[in-house]
Design a protein around this motif. Structure first.
Motif, short mmCIF file in Angstrom:
data_model
loop_
_atom_site.label_atom_id
_atom_site.label_comp_id
_atom_site.label_asym_id
_atom_site.label_seq_id
_atom_site.Cartn_x
_atom_site.Cartn_y
_atom_site.Cartn_z
N LYS A 190 0.74 -1.14 -0.10
CA LYS A 190 -0.08 -0.15 -0.07
C LYS A 190 0.76 1.25 -0.16
O LYS A 190 1.84 1.51 0.58
N ASP A 218 -5.53 -4.53 11.21
CA ASP A 218 -5.89 -4.05 12.45
C ASP A 218 -6.75 -3.08 12.81
O ASP A 218 -7.48 -3.17 13.65
N HIS A 224 -10.77 3.53 3.56
CA HIS A 224 -10.36 3.56 1.94
C HIS A 224 -9.20 2.41 1.87
O HIS A 224 -9.19 1.88 0.86
#
Ligand code: R5P
Length: 295
Positions: A190, A218, A224
């Motif tokens: 990411k 988590d 998003h």
């Protein structure tokens, strides 16, 4: 002798710990004055006792004053020690100065909290650049893990799961839960360009079209990260995924946006009270508290 109190919203967890450990359930009052300032009153004696308070630190700016007032009055009333059960520990994400002049709030907040309480128990804090809570907390601080409970939930609810972690940081939860659930897993990468702007790599799910994708992270905050991943899975014609977050913050309308994006179901632990809570973590909190009060 120990006594445990609860901030609003954490009564179930607190009652469970009290009953598991056979400790007294204390009574307190906390509310805001009309001008927004915080009022705290202890309604149970604490003299000579190990005092425990359950207060999840989502929305931490709002809660830290109440926690400070609680600890101070408990000490003035003779408490021997103050321990904090914070199922979610806030201010763990800004652990570095990314740009000149930024406050490293993880360090500042841990310094503040370490002055307020004598020990701390939490679940899956956001440890990324720091590997252990003891790198930023000077008080005894136990970080316990929800991965066993996540694995149990997956085993009981999902046939043929494939677990997907949306970023490198999630690999610790995903790999652990996948091994315990005997399921395959993959970890994506990411890039976060802003609070609400993330790009997640495409999952290689060619071999898993007959599996149900289960995203595990988590924290679900703006959602998003999950929304991006759900969109990739949709484009790859995978079954609608189940999204599991240890901590469901759901900033603004994040929950509804994740459902609209195509999540089949969203499940969280009860570290932060929310309608998505379906993984109960009181028992592991109680076990960690038992260790703290023994020591
Ligand atoms: C970040 O590294 C965490 O592990 C989560 O992926 C992140 O906090 C999720 O945030 P959001 O829901 O705002 O994308």
């Amino acid at each position: 002798m120990s006594i445990i109190f609860s901030f609003p919203g954490f009564e179930n967890i607190t009652n469970h710990i009290a009953s598991d450990l056979q400790i007294t359930r204390g009574k307190m009052e906390i509310r805001n004055f009309p001008d927004g300032e915080t009022y705290v009153r202890l309604n149970s004696p604490v003299e000579g006792q190990q005092v425990i308070i359950t207060c999840g630190l989502d929305n931490p700016d709002h809660k830290i004053m109440g926690l400070m007032f609680f600890a101070q009055v408990a000490r003035e009333m003779g408490a021997k020690s103050i321990g904090l059960v914070a199922p979610y520990l806030g201010y763990m994400r800004q652990d570095k100065r990314f740009h000149d002049g930024e406050a490293i709030t993880a360090d500042i907040f841990s310094g503040l909290l370490s002055q307020i309480v004598d020990w701390l128990v939490t679940i899956d804090p956001h440890l990324h650049r720091h590997k252990k809570l003891s790198e930023i907390y000077t008080i005894p601080a136990a970080a316990i893990h929800a991965s066993d409970h996540i694995a149990d939930w997956i085993k009981s609810n999902i046939a043929r799961p494939v677990l997907i972690g949306p970023d490198a940081e999630s690999s610790q939860w995903v790999s652990d839960a996948a091994n315990k659930a005997s399921a395959p897993f993959m970890v994506l990468s990411k890039v976060r360009r802003g609070d609400r702007d993330v790009a997640v790599s495409l999952p290689d799910v060619a071999a898993y079209h007959d599996h149900t994708p289960v995203l595990v992270d988590d924290i679900i905050s703006t959602a998003h990260t999950m929304i991006e991943t759900v969109a990739h899975l949709k484009a790859l014609n995978m079954k609608p995924p189940t999204c599991i977050g240890v901590h469901g913050i759901f900033a603004g309308d994040a929950y509804n946006r994740l459902i609209s994006a195509g999540a089949h179901r969203i499940v969280t632990s009860n570290s932060i009270p929310h309608k998505s809570n379906d993984i109960a973590i009181e028992d592991i909190l109680a076990a960690a508290v038992a260790t703290m009060i023994r020591e």
